[in-house]
Structures are given as C-alpha cells and as structure tokens.
Design a protein around this motif. Structure first.
Motif, PDB file in Angstrom:
ATOM      1  N   VAL A 177     -22.350  45.924 -41.646  1.00  0.00           N
ATOM      2  CA  VAL A 177     -22.133  46.128 -39.951  1.00  0.00           C
ATOM      3  C   VAL A 177     -20.663  45.647 -39.516  1.00  0.00           C
ATOM      4  CG1 VAL A 177     -22.706  43.224 -38.694  1.00  0.00           C
ATOM      5  CG2 VAL A 177     -24.239  44.400 -40.900  1.00  0.00           C
ATOM      6  N   VAL A 178     -20.252  45.318 -40.354  1.00  0.00           N
ATOM      7  CA  VAL A 178     -18.797  44.901 -39.861  1.00  0.00           C
ATOM      8  C   VAL A 178     -17.592  46.089 -39.767  1.00  0.00           C
ATOM      9  CG1 VAL A 178     -16.569  44.098 -40.417  1.00  0.00           C
ATOM     10  CG2 VAL A 178     -18.352  42.638 -41.370  1.00  0.00           C
ATOM     11  N   LEU A 179     -17.528  46.896 -40.605  1.00  0.00           N
ATOM     12  CA  LEU A 179     -17.300  48.206 -40.674  1.00  0.00           C
ATOM     13  C   LEU A 179     -17.715  48.748 -38.977  1.00  0.00           C
ATOM     14  CD1 LEU A 179     -16.318  50.815 -43.021  1.00  0.00           C
ATOM     15  CD2 LEU A 179     -17.419  51.708 -41.305  1.00  0.00           C
ATOM     16  N   PRO A 180     -18.880  49.310 -38.843  1.00  0.00           N
ATOM     17  CA  PRO A 180     -18.867  50.386 -37.740  1.00  0.00           C
ATOM     18  C   PRO A 180     -18.236  49.089 -36.241  1.00  0.00           C
ATOM     19  CG  PRO A 180     -21.009  50.620 -38.501  1.00  0.00           C
ATOM     20  CD  PRO A 180     -20.209  49.248 -39.403  1.00  0.00           C
ATOM     21  N   THR A 204     -24.651  53.838 -33.578  1.00  0.00           N
ATOM     22  CA  THR A 204     -25.800  54.155 -34.104  1.00  0.00           C
ATOM     23  C   THR A 204     -24.854  55.223 -35.636  1.00  0.00           C
ATOM     24  OG1 THR A 204     -27.297  52.901 -32.246  1.00  0.00           O
ATOM     25  CG2 THR A 204     -27.903  54.587 -34.156  1.00  0.00           C
ATOM     26  N   LEU A 205     -23.845  56.288 -34.565  1.00  0.00           N
ATOM     27  CA  LEU A 205     -24.394  57.460 -35.784  1.00  0.00           C
ATOM     28  C   LEU A 205     -23.329  56.949 -36.768  1.00  0.00           C
ATOM     29  CD1 LEU A 205     -23.157  60.102 -32.985  1.00  0.00           C
ATOM     30  CD2 LEU A 205     -25.427  59.953 -34.356  1.00  0.00           C
ATOM     31  N   ILE A 206     -22.177  56.115 -36.704  1.00  0.00           N
ATOM     32  CA  ILE A 206     -21.464  55.767 -37.704  1.00  0.00           C
ATOM     33  C   ILE A 206     -21.890  54.829 -38.297  1.00  0.00           C
ATOM     34  CG2 ILE A 206     -19.062  54.159 -37.807  1.00  0.00           C
ATOM     35  CD1 ILE A 206     -18.073  54.919 -34.764  1.00  0.00           C
ATOM     36  N   ARG A 207     -22.861  54.003 -38.130  1.00  0.00           N
ATOM     37  CA  ARG A 207     -23.409  53.139 -39.030  1.00  0.00           C
ATOM     38  C   ARG A 207     -23.953  54.062 -39.783  1.00  0.00           C
ATOM     39  NH1 ARG A 207     -24.904  48.350 -35.856  1.00  0.00           N
ATOM     40  NH2 ARG A 207     -22.723  47.636 -37.145  1.00  0.00           N
TER      41      ARG A 207
END
Length: 259
Positions: free
Chosen positions: A64-67, A216-219
């Motif tokens: 959750v935090v990283l993206p 969405t893509l990064i997560r």
C-alpha cells in the motif's frame, strides 16, 4: 544524416536541461516541494495503512505504502514542480526567446522538464529502497509492470503539468491550479487508499483518473496478481491520457505571458 540531427537535438536538450537544473537548485521552495514533501508524506500513509482492513485484498502495508510513495513523487516532484517551472519560464520570456533559436518546441519542453523527471525517477528508486528496508517489502514479482507504470507516470505527469501551465496566469497561482488534480489523485488513484477498499462503483470511476493506471501497474508489479488481460486496461488508459496530453499541449500550451 538523421543520426547527426538526432545527436544535435539531444545535445540541445541536454544543454537546456543543465541550465534548468541550475535554476532548480537555486529555488528553495522548489526543492522543498519536489524533494522533501514526497519523502515525508509516505510516513503518514503508513500510519493510515496500518489501520486499514486489508484482509482479502492481497495487499499488506508495504504494497500500500510503496506505490503510494511513488505516486506522491509523481504528483509533487514532477507534476506540481513542472507547473511552476513552465509558468515561471513563460512569464520570464525564457520560452519565447528559446523559440527564436534552433530549439524545436518539443525540445524546449523536454529540456525544461528533464530535471524534474530525473528527480522523480531517482526519488522513486530511493523510496523503493527505503520501503524495502523499512517495511520488509519483497522484490517485485513482475518488475516489468512496475517499470512500465513508472515510465508512463512520468510521461503523463509531465504532460498534465504542461497542460495545467497553459491555464495558469502567474507563478503565484501555480500551486492553486495544480491543487485539484493533486487532491483528486491522492484520494481516488489508489495513492492513499487502494481501490480494493472503495465501493465498486466508485472504484470503477476512479480507474479512469490519470494516475490510477500508473499506481495499478506499480502495485501489480509487486504483488504479481495482474494477469495479461488485467494489464491491458491500465496500459490503454495511461496511453489514452498521454495521447490526450500531447493533443492538449499542442492546443493550449502558451509560450508567451498571459496578459
């Protein structure tokens, strides 16, 4: 012959980018907005994420935090910073003077945006390393999706900044005109709250926002839960925003001061 022309164009863009980087380093307000704000905001997102009910979503605090952290970098280090830069250079007649030389319009925009884009890219790498170390985030299961999402995010953010600058009258009002997109993206693009936690209808609408496909893509790059079919939608949405941005810049970007 085309190779020589391309090299000359690249040289002109690099020279402009170096000059812009010098101006960037002299602006304390720009440094705070572009460098420190995106590094501080993820701390508050972590606090919120720890209180979220993530059961059944396939997510944890780290994913959750990283993206979201990368999203903050795109919003502040790239989008908000570039709105101010484009407006400032226009009002100072820098853009007008550059157009009288050998530089093409696309080269002027690219050279002006390059320092902010580089800052956003490097900052994203730093945030990934920090989240990996502090939140025990594992290596991405689909790194190609994370890279694709970041590159699309950089492009869309820069284009939207140029469009917003076209409707911004003064440097002082740049933060105001950039604020609506920043707030909407923070709330609806999955930066602070994953779409998985939103009602289905609201999530469907939020999927169409400019930075939603990027997040969405990064997560998905870290969770590895996006199938090929589920990847097509976000990619097409991001490309559609990029195409719309190119059209809007050509139509509404202003090269001379607004009087």
């Amino acid at each position: 012959m085309s190779v020589v022309v391309d090299r000359m164009a690249a040289g002109r863009v690099k020279a402009l980018a170096r000059a812009e980087l010098t101006l960037f380093g002299r602006s304390k307000g720009m440094i705070v907005t572009a460098v420190f704000v995106p590094l501080v905001l993820p701390v508050s997102v972590r606090t919120v994420a720890e209180d979220m009910d993530l059961k059944g979503t396939g997510l944890d605090v780290g994913t959750v935090v990283l993206p979201g952290a990368i999203g903050f970098s795109l919003l502040f280090a790239v989008y908000s910073a570039l709105v101010g830069v484009f407006v400032a250079r226009r009002e100072e007649l820098v853009l007008k003077r550059l157009r009288t030389g050998e530089l093409r319009d696309s080269e002027i925009l690219a050279g002006t945006a390059l320092p902010a884009l580089t800052t956003g890219f490097v900052q994203s790498l730093v945030l990934v390393a920090a989240c990996t170390a502090l939140l025990d985030v594992p290596a991405p299961k689909a790194p190609h999706l994370a890279v694709l999402g970041l590159l699309l995010g950089l492009a869309v953010s820069a284009l939207l900044a140029a469009v917003t600058a076209g409707f911004t009258r003064t440097v002082e009002s740049a933060q105001v005109t950039a604020l609506p997109l920043v707030l909407v993206a923070m709330v609806g693009s999955g930066i602070t709250v994953p779409l998985e936690l939103l009602p289905d209808r609201m999530a469907s609408v939020c999927e169409l926002l400019p930075l939603t496909p990027v997040i969405t893509l990064i997560r998905g790059g870290w969770t590895g839960e996006l199938s090929v079919y589920e990847t097509i939608g976000p990619v097409l949405t991001a490309l559609a925003w990029a195409a719309a941005g190119v059209f809007a810049v050509g139509r509404w970007f202003r090269w001379e001061p607004r009087r």
